[in-house]
Design an enzyme around this catalytic site. Structure first.
Site, PDB file in Angstrom:
ATOM      1  CE  LYS A 195       5.170  -4.488   5.545  1.00 12.51           C
ATOM      2  NZ  LYS A 195       4.694  -3.137   5.669  1.00 12.51           N
TER       3      LYS A 195
ATOM      4  CE  LYS B 189       5.440   1.267   0.344  1.00 13.62           C
ATOM      5  NZ  LYS B 189       4.196   1.906   0.065  1.00 13.62           N
TER       6      LYS B 189
ATOM      7  CE  LYS C 206       2.622  -7.188  -0.026  1.00 13.77           C
ATOM      8  NZ  LYS C 206       2.003  -6.199   0.799  1.00 13.77           N
TER       9      LYS C 206
HETATM   10  N1  AQP Z   1       0.451  -6.037  -4.596  1.00 11.67           N
HETATM   11  C1  AQP Z   1      -0.633  -5.449  -4.117  1.00 11.67           C
HETATM   12  N2  AQP Z   1      -1.837  -5.730  -4.663  1.00 11.67           N
HETATM   13  C2  AQP Z   1      -2.978  -5.128  -4.186  1.00 11.67           C
HETATM   14  N3  AQP Z   1      -2.958  -4.213  -3.187  1.00 11.67           N
HETATM   15  C3  AQP Z   1      -1.782  -3.909  -2.631  1.00 11.67           C
HETATM   16  N4  AQP Z   1      -1.423  -3.053  -1.650  1.00 11.67           N
HETATM   17  C4  AQP Z   1      -0.085  -3.100  -1.462  1.00 11.67           C
HETATM   18  N5  AQP Z   1       0.457  -3.981  -2.316  1.00 11.67           N
HETATM   19  C5  AQP Z   1      -0.564  -4.492  -3.062  1.00 11.67           C
HETATM   20  C6  AQP Z   1      -2.363  -2.200  -0.936  1.00 11.67           C
HETATM   21  O1  AQP Z   1      -1.889  -0.881  -0.981  1.00 11.67           O
HETATM   22  C7  AQP Z   1      -2.342  -0.188   0.181  1.00 11.67           C
HETATM   23  C8  AQP Z   1      -1.216   0.600   0.782  1.00 11.67           C
HETATM   24  O2  AQP Z   1      -0.332  -0.275   1.368  1.00 11.67           O
HETATM   25  P1  AQP Z   1       0.738   0.128   2.414  1.00 11.67           P
HETATM   26  O3  AQP Z   1       0.752   1.541   2.711  1.00 11.67           O
HETATM   27  O4  AQP Z   1       0.673  -0.831   3.545  1.00 11.67           O
HETATM   28  O5  AQP Z   1       1.921  -0.121   1.563  1.00 11.67           O
HETATM   29  P2  AQP Z   1       2.859  -1.240   1.810  1.00 11.67           P
HETATM   30  O6  AQP Z   1       2.235  -2.427   2.457  1.00 11.67           O
HETATM   31  O7  AQP Z   1       3.996  -0.594   2.429  1.00 11.67           O
HETATM   32  O8  AQP Z   1       3.104  -1.545   0.315  1.00 11.67           O
HETATM   33  P3  AQP Z   1       3.853  -2.741  -0.048  1.00 11.67           P
HETATM   34  O9  AQP Z   1       4.448  -2.514  -1.349  1.00 11.67           O
HETATM   35  O10 AQP Z   1       2.958  -3.916   0.140  1.00 11.67           O
HETATM   36  O11 AQP Z   1       5.019  -2.696   0.996  1.00 11.67           O
HETATM   37  P4  AQP Z   1       5.486  -3.799   1.969  1.00 11.67           P
HETATM   38  O12 AQP Z   1       6.130  -4.809   1.130  1.00 11.67           O
HETATM   39  O13 AQP Z   1       6.422  -3.028   2.838  1.00 11.67           O
HETATM   40  O14 AQP Z   1       4.293  -4.321   2.683  1.00 11.67           O
HETATM   41  C9  AQP Z   1      -2.903  -1.235   1.126  1.00 11.67           C
HETATM   42  O15 AQP Z   1      -4.312  -1.170   1.091  1.00 11.67           O
HETATM   43  C10 AQP Z   1      -2.435  -2.529   0.550  1.00 11.67           C
HETATM   44  O16 AQP Z   1      -3.347  -3.580   0.793  1.00 11.67           O
END
Ligand code: AQP
Length: 329
Positions: free
Chosen positions: A112, A197, A194
């Site tokens: 990140k 967002k 993966k």
């Molecule tokens: N691609 C994925 N496959 C399976 N599980 C996923 N999660 C996120 N992406 C995947 C799961 O969603 C839950 C919420 O995650 P979060 O609030 O941490 O959301 P996030 O990490 O901001 O979502 P993103 O899209 O993964 O954002 P970035 O890229 O910013 O990290 C968690 O249980 C996560 O495992």
């Protein structure tokens, strides 16, 4: 009943298929068998800059999506993290127990922070420790998350163990609850990364125009072959589509492979686009319903926060006492 806790960030207006299939779907199932605590983690959201008005809106939209996806406030405690100040309070205590090198090994921080254009804040570095506090406050047995959170769960267990060893047994050591089949949903344009967002190319959102989402599915990257088989190493794109299809319909991957024998990738993508549309259309309707009366939504969240605080305050008081803090009065 065993306890379960999980959280989701309100950093974008809409959740995506990875969030739903990796985590929220399990939340819905577990509320039937567990004493469930689910939170919209707005404290985590500010680890990167947020516009206040957008954050307020996204927090409500996130809660509305959780309700629309099946979280039942009669069966689960749904709340907003900042409504329960104990999260930040225990977070500080745990920061003081965490080694600098230990926090530096978190791969999510590396990923990140590398993607951040603006200056990287210390909060992004310490956020897994706040997450440990989120979990430990509720003495959770299980934490349903996607694969990307496994390392943070290990840190949570290490911190709980360390506190318990140093100050006496205070926290339960939680277990990650990761459903293997959907633990990692991949980006449709880059099926080796993966779905996330932060990299919004091949992400299918729950709240986008279903036509647009279905189009993204139809233009998902697949290999040059023809055969529809499940082979994550050799056919990452097709395998990802099969996993999503299977999770959304309840049909097994084997069943789908058999059903698509002799058909082409185009057929699979078109059908999955329809499956996705059928799934999100009523969800979007329910989200609109919850957002049409935010006072009702806010009431649900206020009741959730009250219940959550009862549990969180007890754990924090015990931890403070063990640490040697004087009672407040
Ligand atoms: N691609 C994925 N496959 C399976 N599980 C996923 N999660 C996120 N992406 C995947 C799961 O969603 C839950 C919420 O995650 P979060 O609030 O941490 O959301 P996030 O990490 O901001 O979502 P993103 O899209 O993964 O954002 P970035 O890229 O910013 O990290 C968690 O249980 C996560 O495992």
């Amino acid at each position: 009943r065993p306890r379960v806790l999980s959280g989701i960030q309100p950093t974008a207006g809409s959740f995506h298929l990875g969030n739903y299939l990796g985590a929220i779907r399990q939340w819905v199932a577990l509320q039937e068998t567990h004493d469930a605590f689910y939170c919209v983690v707005d404290l985590h959201a500010i680890t990167v800059a947020q516009d206040p008005k957008t954050l307020r809106q996204n927090t409500r939209v996130s809660a509305a999506q959780l309700l629309a996806l099946g979280i039942d406030p009669e069966h689960a405690t749904l709340f907003v993290q900042s409504h329960v100040p104990e999260h930040a309070q225990l977070g500080w205590v745990l920061q003081c127990l965490t080694g600098f090198g230990e926090a530096g090994r978190m791969t999510q921080f590396k990923d990140k922070s590398a993607r951040q254009e603006a200056q990287v804040g210390v909060g992004l570095f310490t956020y897994p420790i706040l997450q440990a506090a989120d979990i430990l406050l509720y003495q959770a047995h299980h934490v349903p998350v996607g694969e990307d959170q496994r390392q943070h769960l290990e840190l949570t267990r290490d911190l709980a163990q360390r506190f318990n060893t140093r100050y006496g047994k205070t926290f339960r050591l939680p277990e990650a609850y990761i459903v293997k089949d959907t633990a990692k949903i991949f980006d449709l344009q880059d099926p080796t990364s993966k779905m996330s967002k932060s990299v919004p190319t091949g992400v299918v959102e729950l709240l986008e125009d279903p036509k647009r989402g279905a189009k993204k599915i139809r233009s998902a990257v697949t290999d040059t072959g023809r055969e529809i088989v499940y082979d994550p190493a050799g056919k990452a794109g097709v395998s990802n589509l099969l996993v999503i299809y299977s999770a959304l319909t309840g049909r097994t991957v084997d069943e789908l492979v058999a059903a698509y024998e002799g058909k082409g990738y185009g057929d699979l993508k078109k059908d999955l686009g329809e499956v996705y549309t059928d799934f999100v259309t009523p969800v979007q309707e329910r989200v609109r319903h919850y957002l049409s009366d935010v006072s009702e939504l806010d009431k649900i969240l206020a009741r959730g926060a009250e219940r959550a605080r009862e549990v969180a305050a007890k754990t924090l008081a015990r931890a403070y006492d063990r640490l040697g803090f004087l009672p407040a009065g």
